[in-house]
Design an enzyme around this catalytic site. Structure first.
Site, PDB file in Angstrom:
ATOM      1  N   GLY A 125      34.053  30.705  35.917  1.00 16.75           N
ATOM      2  CA  GLY A 125      33.523  32.283  35.916  1.00 16.75           C
ATOM      3  C   GLY A 125      32.259  32.934  36.631  1.00 16.75           C
ATOM      4  O   GLY A 125      31.135  33.175  35.707  1.00 16.75           O
ATOM      5  N   TYR A 126      31.944  32.475  37.915  1.00 10.64           N
ATOM      6  CA  TYR A 126      30.771  32.931  38.609  1.00 10.64           C
ATOM      7  C   TYR A 126      31.082  34.318  39.038  1.00 10.64           C
ATOM      8  O   TYR A 126      30.205  35.082  38.945  1.00 10.64           O
ATOM      9  CB  TYR A 126      30.521  31.873  39.655  1.00 10.64           C
ATOM     10  CG  TYR A 126      30.424  30.425  39.325  1.00 10.64           C
ATOM     11  CD1 TYR A 126      30.136  29.999  37.955  1.00 10.64           C
ATOM     12  CD2 TYR A 126      30.612  29.525  40.366  1.00 10.64           C
ATOM     13  CE1 TYR A 126      29.934  28.575  37.788  1.00 10.64           C
ATOM     14  CE2 TYR A 126      30.235  28.179  39.964  1.00 10.64           C
ATOM     15  CZ  TYR A 126      29.973  27.735  38.687  1.00 10.64           C
ATOM     16  OH  TYR A 126      29.843  26.367  38.306  1.00 10.64           O
ATOM     17  N   GLU A 241      31.278  20.088  42.730  1.00  7.46           N
ATOM     18  CA  GLU A 241      32.192  20.861  43.270  1.00  7.46           C
ATOM     19  C   GLU A 241      33.179  20.100  44.300  1.00  7.46           C
ATOM     20  O   GLU A 241      32.575  19.261  44.854  1.00  7.46           O
ATOM     21  CB  GLU A 241      31.422  21.986  44.173  1.00  7.46           C
ATOM     22  CG  GLU A 241      32.611  22.823  44.878  1.00  7.46           C
ATOM     23  CD  GLU A 241      32.421  24.222  43.785  1.00  7.46           C
ATOM     24  OE1 GLU A 241      33.614  24.577  43.699  1.00  7.46           O
ATOM     25  OE2 GLU A 241      31.720  24.846  43.151  1.00  7.46           O
ATOM     26  N   GLU A 370      30.182  30.230  56.315  1.00  9.28           N
ATOM     27  CA  GLU A 370      28.999  30.995  56.874  1.00  9.28           C
ATOM     28  C   GLU A 370      27.783  30.518  55.869  1.00  9.28           C
ATOM     29  O   GLU A 370      26.840  29.970  56.139  1.00  9.28           O
ATOM     30  CB  GLU A 370      28.793  32.519  56.787  1.00  9.28           C
ATOM     31  CG  GLU A 370      29.576  33.013  57.873  1.00  9.28           C
ATOM     32  CD  GLU A 370      31.297  33.186  57.781  1.00  9.28           C
ATOM     33  OE1 GLU A 370      31.714  32.918  56.725  1.00  9.28           O
ATOM     34  OE2 GLU A 370      31.868  33.106  58.593  1.00  9.28           O
TER      35      GLU A 370
HETATM   36  C1  LIG Z   1      41.649  32.464  45.981  1.00 11.05           C
HETATM   37  C2  LIG Z   1      40.392  32.336  45.422  1.00 11.05           C
HETATM   38  C3  LIG Z   1      40.116  31.645  44.400  1.00 11.05           C
HETATM   39  C4  LIG Z   1      38.604  31.579  43.996  1.00 11.05           C
HETATM   40  N1  LIG Z   1      38.255  30.906  42.719  1.00 11.05           N
HETATM   41  C5  LIG Z   1      37.053  31.155  42.171  1.00 11.05           C
HETATM   42  C6  LIG Z   1      36.958  30.673  41.065  1.00 11.05           C
HETATM   43  O1  LIG Z   1      37.658  29.892  40.336  1.00 11.05           O
HETATM   44  N2  LIG Z   1      35.654  31.039  40.408  1.00 11.05           N
HETATM   45  C7  LIG Z   1      34.809  31.827  40.823  1.00 11.05           C
HETATM   46  O2  LIG Z   1      33.721  32.083  40.240  1.00 11.05           O
HETATM   47  N3  LIG Z   1      34.964  32.401  42.236  1.00 11.05           N
HETATM   48  C8  LIG Z   1      36.112  32.184  42.667  1.00 11.05           C
HETATM   49  N4  LIG Z   1      36.428  32.343  43.975  1.00 11.05           N
HETATM   50  C9  LIG Z   1      35.255  33.574  44.712  1.00 11.05           C
HETATM   51  C10 LIG Z   1      34.824  32.882  45.859  1.00 11.05           C
HETATM   52  O3  LIG Z   1      34.167  31.698  45.740  1.00 11.05           O
HETATM   53  C11 LIG Z   1      34.236  34.136  46.602  1.00 11.05           C
HETATM   54  O4  LIG Z   1      35.177  34.666  47.002  1.00 11.05           O
HETATM   55  C12 LIG Z   1      33.434  33.545  47.873  1.00 11.05           C
HETATM   56  O5  LIG Z   1      31.988  33.105  47.233  1.00 11.05           O
HETATM   57  C13 LIG Z   1      33.148  34.998  48.849  1.00 11.05           C
HETATM   58  O6  LIG Z   1      32.801  35.924  48.116  1.00 11.05           O
HETATM   59  P1  LIG Z   1      33.630  37.353  48.591  1.00 11.05           P
HETATM   60  O7  LIG Z   1      35.291  37.028  48.765  1.00 11.05           O
HETATM   61  O8  LIG Z   1      33.404  38.648  47.804  1.00 11.05           O
HETATM   62  O9  LIG Z   1      33.030  37.540  50.220  1.00 11.05           O
HETATM   63  P2  LIG Z   1      31.592  37.878  50.240  1.00 11.05           P
HETATM   64  O10 LIG Z   1      30.605  37.166  49.664  1.00 11.05           O
HETATM   65  O11 LIG Z   1      31.437  39.559  50.289  1.00 11.05           O
HETATM   66  O12 LIG Z   1      31.453  37.506  51.932  1.00 11.05           O
HETATM   67  C14 LIG Z   1      32.240  38.429  53.012  1.00 11.05           C
HETATM   68  C15 LIG Z   1      31.640  37.921  54.128  1.00 11.05           C
HETATM   69  O13 LIG Z   1      29.966  37.753  54.641  1.00 11.05           O
HETATM   70  C16 LIG Z   1      29.841  36.390  54.681  1.00 11.05           C
HETATM   71  N5  LIG Z   1      28.431  35.901  53.929  1.00 11.05           N
HETATM   72  C17 LIG Z   1      28.275  36.232  52.535  1.00 11.05           C
HETATM   73  N6  LIG Z   1      27.149  35.748  52.312  1.00 11.05           N
HETATM   74  C18 LIG Z   1      26.535  35.397  53.504  1.00 11.05           C
HETATM   75  C19 LIG Z   1      25.138  34.787  53.660  1.00 11.05           C
HETATM   76  N7  LIG Z   1      24.306  34.554  52.883  1.00 11.05           N
HETATM   77  N8  LIG Z   1      24.913  34.444  54.966  1.00 11.05           N
HETATM   78  C20 LIG Z   1      25.824  34.263  55.852  1.00 11.05           C
HETATM   79  N9  LIG Z   1      27.139  35.127  55.808  1.00 11.05           N
HETATM   80  C21 LIG Z   1      27.343  35.410  54.503  1.00 11.05           C
HETATM   81  C22 LIG Z   1      30.815  35.515  54.117  1.00 11.05           C
HETATM   82  O14 LIG Z   1      31.074  34.241  54.680  1.00 11.05           O
HETATM   83  C23 LIG Z   1      32.141  36.165  54.513  1.00 11.05           C
HETATM   84  O15 LIG Z   1      32.508  36.167  55.580  1.00 11.05           O
HETATM   85  C24 LIG Z   1      37.717  32.550  44.681  1.00 11.05           C
HETATM   86  C25 LIG Z   1      37.971  33.273  45.791  1.00 11.05           C
HETATM   87  C26 LIG Z   1      39.427  33.216  46.118  1.00 11.05           C
HETATM   88  C27 LIG Z   1      39.658  33.971  47.371  1.00 11.05           C
END
Ligand SMILES: Cc1cc2nc3c(=O)[nH]c(=O)nc-3n(C[C@H](O)[C@H](O)[C@H](O)COP(=O)(O)OP(=O)(O)OC[C@H]3O[C@@H](n4cnc5c(N)ncnc54)[C@H](O)[C@@H]3O)c2cc1C
Length: 386
Positions: A125-126, A241, A370
């Site tokens: 739950g991150y 991970e 990214e």
């Molecule tokens: C099917 C699925 C399962 C998942 N399971 C889990 C889970 O079990 N537990 C959990 O905690 N999370 C989970 N996640 C979350 C996942 O790790 C996040 O979706 C991921 O970290 C991206 O967050 P976001 O989708 O909000 O995109 P955002 O962070 O909003 O990113 C949008 C865009 O911006 C880019 N971006 C963001 N930050 C930066 C940066 N610093 N530098 C350059 N580019 C950047 C990204 O690459 C992306 O293209 C899951 C996600 C999915 C889709």
């Protein structure tokens, strides 16, 4: 390069392969596909019953002592190569490894034996909806109340929350300090009053969840690591991970077989077409590179290194190569490739359209491409922070 760990590992690998041949039936794969849950309890329990999750762990926490310390690496490798649904295993072992290094004696004794026997799962739950990749911006609050903590907030994408006994929860415990310094990790029981799970269905048919925490009370003993050092604990968890992918051997085998069985207008098979052979060759090469990057990352980890670079290199390459592979496969089979599993005419048992939709998520979860590029650029190439 030979990644075998010692003389006994090839024998163990054969034993695992025979076990998986017997236990991973088409029904099991179909069940996971239908439920969208990349976990099968029967398989998980059977692996636990064999003692394969407990090799190398201390006996006081349900482990087998020094015995079998290499087993989990080989087991993971076989599961990965065969594309067997094992998200529950991967996440649970990640949390277990983190608890082993950062948890209190009480939490280790209460949780580790149950995890190592295969009895329970733990999820992560991150992520929160407002923060995404910027997990340090977590707002889910944990407030001290005597010997307890009261948790309020919500998490997005808590995959496997609906099957888990605990969620490894990132919370904010301090709003005065800079964001990375005010976080604390807890292991929260999913059945605690105030925890709610709602499904989220993805385009790839994978089920994940939104989870909500309303006045959830946990004792201080549910804390993992020091107060306000959640970021340090997350750093430990990141080393374990295990997200990646890379077109697995099974998918490649099905692609070759299907290309051999589809006949074109001139009476030849798809496999006789040079452009098809070229793309399948690239798929095979990239699969091999992914495997080597994964093994190197595991090897570095087994040496006790805290380097994350190798894991990032594997994650980045394997996720992106799988997207390329899935796209190529759909292209090779054209309209036929769109036929879903269960239809007799579906080439590769309907695997290609499923894989295409599923691959979309790979460069996103477990740290987006990214973010991985940033890690590699800053920490390996020494480039400045953007
Ligand atoms: C099917 C699925 C399962 C998942 N399971 C889990 C889970 O079990 N537990 C959990 O905690 N999370 C989970 N996640 C979350 C996942 O790790 C996040 O979706 C991921 O970290 C991206 O967050 P976001 O989708 O909000 O995109 P955002 O962070 O909003 O990113 C949008 C865009 O911006 C880019 N971006 C963001 N930050 C930066 C940066 N610093 N530098 C350059 N580019 C950047 C990204 O690459 C992306 O293209 C899951 C996600 C999915 C889709």
């Amino acid at each position: 390069m030979n990644f075998d760990i010692d003389d006994v590992s090839p024998d163990f690998r054969r034993e695992v392969a025979a076990f998986l041949d017997e236990h991973v039936t088409p029904d099991l794969v179909e069940r996971c596909r239908q439920t969208g849950t990349n976990h099968d309890w029967d398989l998980h329990w059977a692996l636990g019953a064999r003692g394969w999750l407990a090799g190398g762990w201390p006996t006081e926490y349900g482990g087998r002592g020094d015995e079998g310390s290499f087993e989990f690496l080989i087991l993971s490798d076989e599961l990965e190569q065969r594309g067997i649904p094992s998200d529950g295993l991967g996440m649970t072992m990640l949390v277990a490894n983190t608890i082993m290094r950062a948890g209190s004696e009480e939490i280790k004794r209460a949780v580790l034996p149950r995890a190592l026997s295969g009895e329970i799962l733990m999820c992560l739950g991150y992520t929160e909806s407002h923060g995404g990749s910027d997990v340090a911006a977590a707002k889910t609050a944990a407030v001290r109340d005597g010997d307890n903590w009261v948790i309020n907030g919500h998490k997005m994408f808590t995959t496997l929350a609906h099957e888990s006994e605990y969620v490894f929860l990132l919370t904010r415990t301090n709003t005065e300090e800079p964001k990375h310094r005010g976080l604390t990790m807890f292991l929260v029981p999913m059945h605690a009053p105030g925890v709610e799970v709602q499904p989220i269905w993805t385009i790839g048919n994978v089920r994940t969840n939104a989870t909500y925490y309303t006045d959830v009370v946990v004792p201080d003993s549910a804390r993992v690591g020091e107060i306000d050092d959640g970021w340090g604990v997350m750093g430990i968890a990141l080393m374990f991970e295990r997200t990646g992918g890379g077109a697995d051997a099974r998918l490649f085998g099905e692609a070759v077989q299907a290309a051999r069985s589809v006949t074109t207008n001139d009476g030849r098979t798809l496999l006789d077409d040079d452009s098809v052979r070229e793309r399948l060759s690239r798929l095979a090469i990239e699969r091999e590179i992914s495997t080597l990057l994964r093994l190197r990352s595991q090897w570095v980890q087994a040496q006790g290194s805290r380097s994350m670079i190798e894991g990032s290199m594997f994650k980045l390459f394997s996720a992106e190569s799988q997207v390329r592979a899935a796209s190529d496969l759909l292209d090779i089979f054209g309209p036929l490739g769109l036929i879903e599993a269960g239809e007799p005419a579906a080439p590769g048992s309907g695997e290609f359209t499923h894989e295409f939709r599923h691959s979309i998520v790979l460069p996103i979860y477990g740290g987006s491409s990214e973010v991985q590029r940033r890690i590699i650029a800053e920490r390996r190439l020494g480039l400045p922070r953007p």
